[in-house]
Design an enzyme around this catalytic site. Structure first.
Site, PDB file in Angstrom:
ATOM      1  N   MET A  30      -2.006 -33.204 -20.825  1.00 12.46           N
ATOM      2  CA  MET A  30      -1.591 -34.224 -20.087  1.00 12.46           C
ATOM      3  C   MET A  30      -1.448 -35.540 -20.214  1.00 12.46           C
ATOM      4  O   MET A  30      -0.464 -36.297 -19.342  1.00 12.46           O
ATOM      5  CB  MET A  30      -2.008 -34.221 -18.444  1.00 12.46           C
ATOM      6  CG  MET A  30      -1.490 -32.521 -17.936  1.00 12.46           C
ATOM      7  SD  MET A  30      -1.226 -32.107 -16.507  1.00 12.46           S
ATOM      8  CE  MET A  30      -3.284 -33.130 -15.534  1.00 12.46           C
ATOM      9  N   ALA A  32      -3.082 -39.568 -21.045  1.00 14.35           N
ATOM     10  CA  ALA A  32      -3.686 -40.520 -20.935  1.00 14.35           C
ATOM     11  C   ALA A  32      -4.930 -39.684 -22.047  1.00 14.35           C
ATOM     12  O   ALA A  32      -6.001 -39.996 -21.120  1.00 14.35           O
ATOM     13  CB  ALA A  32      -3.503 -40.858 -19.301  1.00 14.35           C
ATOM     14  N   HIS A  34      -7.283 -39.081 -24.436  1.00 14.52           N
ATOM     15  CA  HIS A  34      -9.169 -39.987 -24.306  1.00 14.52           C
ATOM     16  C   HIS A  34      -9.874 -39.586 -25.822  1.00 14.52           C
ATOM     17  O   HIS A  34      -9.503 -38.614 -26.248  1.00 14.52           O
ATOM     18  CB  HIS A  34      -9.887 -40.186 -23.135  1.00 14.52           C
ATOM     19  CG  HIS A  34     -10.428 -39.055 -22.518  1.00 14.52           C
ATOM     20  ND1 HIS A  34     -10.980 -38.503 -22.662  1.00 14.52           N
ATOM     21  CD2 HIS A  34      -9.721 -38.797 -21.014  1.00 14.52           C
ATOM     22  CE1 HIS A  34     -10.933 -37.258 -21.860  1.00 14.52           C
ATOM     23  NE2 HIS A  34     -10.183 -37.486 -21.192  1.00 14.52           N
ATOM     24  N   HIS A  37     -10.354 -35.769 -26.053  1.00 13.13           N
ATOM     25  CA  HIS A  37      -8.837 -35.249 -26.489  1.00 13.13           C
ATOM     26  C   HIS A  37      -8.737 -35.259 -27.736  1.00 13.13           C
ATOM     27  O   HIS A  37      -8.297 -34.400 -28.506  1.00 13.13           O
ATOM     28  CB  HIS A  37      -7.404 -35.622 -25.878  1.00 13.13           C
ATOM     29  CG  HIS A  37      -7.608 -35.349 -24.443  1.00 13.13           C
ATOM     30  ND1 HIS A  37      -7.543 -36.491 -23.186  1.00 13.13           N
ATOM     31  CD2 HIS A  37      -6.871 -34.814 -23.846  1.00 13.13           C
ATOM     32  CE1 HIS A  37      -6.973 -36.441 -22.451  1.00 13.13           C
ATOM     33  NE2 HIS A  37      -6.784 -34.545 -22.644  1.00 13.13           N
ATOM     34  N   LYS A 149     -15.917 -29.617 -20.246  1.00 12.66           N
ATOM     35  CA  LYS A 149     -14.898 -30.317 -19.012  1.00 12.66           C
ATOM     36  C   LYS A 149     -14.793 -29.627 -18.038  1.00 12.66           C
ATOM     37  O   LYS A 149     -14.690 -29.723 -16.821  1.00 12.66           O
ATOM     38  CB  LYS A 149     -15.023 -32.057 -19.790  1.00 12.66           C
ATOM     39  CG  LYS A 149     -15.249 -32.453 -17.945  1.00 12.66           C
ATOM     40  CD  LYS A 149     -14.782 -34.097 -17.554  1.00 12.66           C
ATOM     41  CE  LYS A 149     -12.967 -33.883 -17.796  1.00 12.66           C
ATOM     42  NZ  LYS A 149     -12.374 -33.698 -16.593  1.00 12.66           N
ATOM     43  N   VAL A 176     -17.145 -34.654 -24.452  1.00 11.27           N
ATOM     44  CA  VAL A 176     -17.527 -36.015 -25.010  1.00 11.27           C
ATOM     45  C   VAL A 176     -17.963 -36.800 -23.167  1.00 11.27           C
ATOM     46  O   VAL A 176     -17.755 -37.191 -22.405  1.00 11.27           O
ATOM     47  CB  VAL A 176     -16.494 -36.855 -25.401  1.00 11.27           C
ATOM     48  CG1 VAL A 176     -17.341 -37.969 -25.948  1.00 11.27           C
ATOM     49  CG2 VAL A 176     -16.143 -35.854 -27.039  1.00 11.27           C
ATOM     50  N   SER A 185     -12.830 -38.607 -19.364  1.00 10.09           N
ATOM     51  CA  SER A 185     -11.734 -38.052 -18.506  1.00 10.09           C
ATOM     52  C   SER A 185     -10.395 -39.268 -18.196  1.00 10.09           C
ATOM     53  O   SER A 185     -10.588 -40.062 -18.061  1.00 10.09           O
ATOM     54  CB  SER A 185     -12.168 -37.853 -17.143  1.00 10.09           C
ATOM     55  OG  SER A 185     -11.238 -37.334 -15.845  1.00 10.09           O
TER      56      SER A 185
HETATM   57  O1  PAF Z   1      -6.595 -29.743 -19.087  1.00 11.53           O
HETATM   58  C1  PAF Z   1      -5.343 -30.051 -19.012  1.00 11.53           C
HETATM   59  O2  PAF Z   1      -4.801 -30.742 -19.097  1.00 11.53           O
HETATM   60  C2  PAF Z   1      -4.284 -29.408 -18.130  1.00 11.53           C
HETATM   61  O3  PAF Z   1      -4.998 -29.115 -17.199  1.00 11.53           O
HETATM   62  C3  PAF Z   1      -3.461 -28.534 -19.658  1.00 11.53           C
HETATM   63  C4  PAF Z   1      -4.417 -27.456 -20.096  1.00 11.53           C
HETATM   64  C5  PAF Z   1      -3.108 -29.911 -20.515  1.00 11.53           C
HETATM   65  C6  PAF Z   1      -2.279 -27.713 -18.873  1.00 11.53           C
HETATM   66  O4  PAF Z   1      -1.555 -28.817 -17.433  1.00 11.53           O
END
Ligand code: PAF
Length: 286
Positions: A30, A32, A34, A37, A149, A176, A185
């Protein structure tokens, strides 16, 4: 890196990659972004020929409009990070592209959503399951990467893939953490300096639960009570839940005899943080 905002263009771009026989790795996010990701994208880059990242703040998974409105959006920085990590295709659909009409068919995640976050965020996991299912249809990945997480989300997606025969391998990637244990987060950036200092209390509570399990305690209720004492609750710090569940079905456990998931949610001011640890009692170790 090819940025794409339409599902039809995404399919066309990936058809070429698929035709060449390469493995497609997918990291749904989604935004943002960090370092957590980044770890998912790097893993996909290591293991796949084509890496697709999606950035979409899915309105269907927010149970509170203020949370949706306040969700951090950092498109420019996210694009730069994805590019620097070797992403091949960046999919950034608008809400109208993902939901051209109000979806009538919904996904009920059943008992997997009955506890932990699912019990406190009505409709959240149904919204996650729906968007992930749609993204899987659009991308058609061989592997999809999710952070541990969000353990309940990961368990639900594993089950979703099984129940709907989606031909994708779901890969869970370890959480992480900052040096003081705080799990990374997107919501951490909302914390004030004082809140940031207090936020690792949740991780300390989880570590205490893990220590007690390690020491051979098996009474889940007693373990949770002792672990909760690690959080000095007041107006700004409030434990929403701390629970011990089995790792696959996510049902509460009274007596710990096998592997468990210890999971919690903590309100720090107006920000809700989650975290978890997997634990195996000494008696169940090989
Ligand atoms: O974990 C997330 O960022 C969201 O829940 C996801 C899996 C991208 C679904 O919108």
């Amino acid at each position: 890196m090819t940025p794409v905002d339409r599902a039809a263009d995404l399919r066309q771009t990936l058809a070429r990659a698929r035709h060449d026989g390469g493995r497609i790795g997918f990291v749904p996010t989604m935004g943002a972004l960090h370092a957590g990701h980044a770890r998912l994208i790097a893993r996909a880059r290591d293991e796949c020929d084509t890496v697709v990242v999606s950035l979409f703040v899915n309105p269907l998974q927010f149970d509170r409009t203020d949370d949706l409105e306040r969700y951090p959006r950092t498109l420019e920085a996210d694009t730069a990070l994805c590019s620097s990590l070797g992403t091949d295709v960046l999919f950034v659909p608008a809400a109208g592209e993902m939901y051209p009409a109000e979806p009538l068919c919904r996904i009920d995640v059943g008992r997997l959503g009955a506890h932990l976050c699912g019990a406190r965020r009505p409709g959240h996991f149904g919204g996650v399951a729906l968007v992930v299912m749609k993204l899987f249809q659009m991308v058609g990945p061989d592997r999809a990467y999710f952070g541990e997480k969000d353990a309940q989300q990961l368990a639900i997606i594993r089950r979703l893939v099984r129940d709907f025969d989606v031909p994708v391998e779901v890969v869970g990637v370890p959480t992480v953490r900052e040096a003081d244990g705080l799990a990374l987060s997107s919501r951490n950036r909302r914390l004030s300096a004082d809140e940031r200092e207090r936020a690792p209390a949740l991780h300390r509570a989880l570590l205490e639960a893990a220590r007690l399990i390690d020491a051979g305690q098996t009474d889940a209720g007693a373990i949770v009570a002792e672990a909760r004492a690690e959080v000095p609750e007041d107006g700004d710090l409030r434990v929403e839940y701390l629970e011990i569940v089995d790792p696959d079905e996510l049902q509460p456990v009274q007596r710990i005899t096998g592997p468990v998931l210890v999971a919690g949610a903590l309100w720090v001011g107006h920000t809700r943080l989650i975290d978890n640890l997997s634990c195996t009692p000494p008696a169940a170790r090989p």
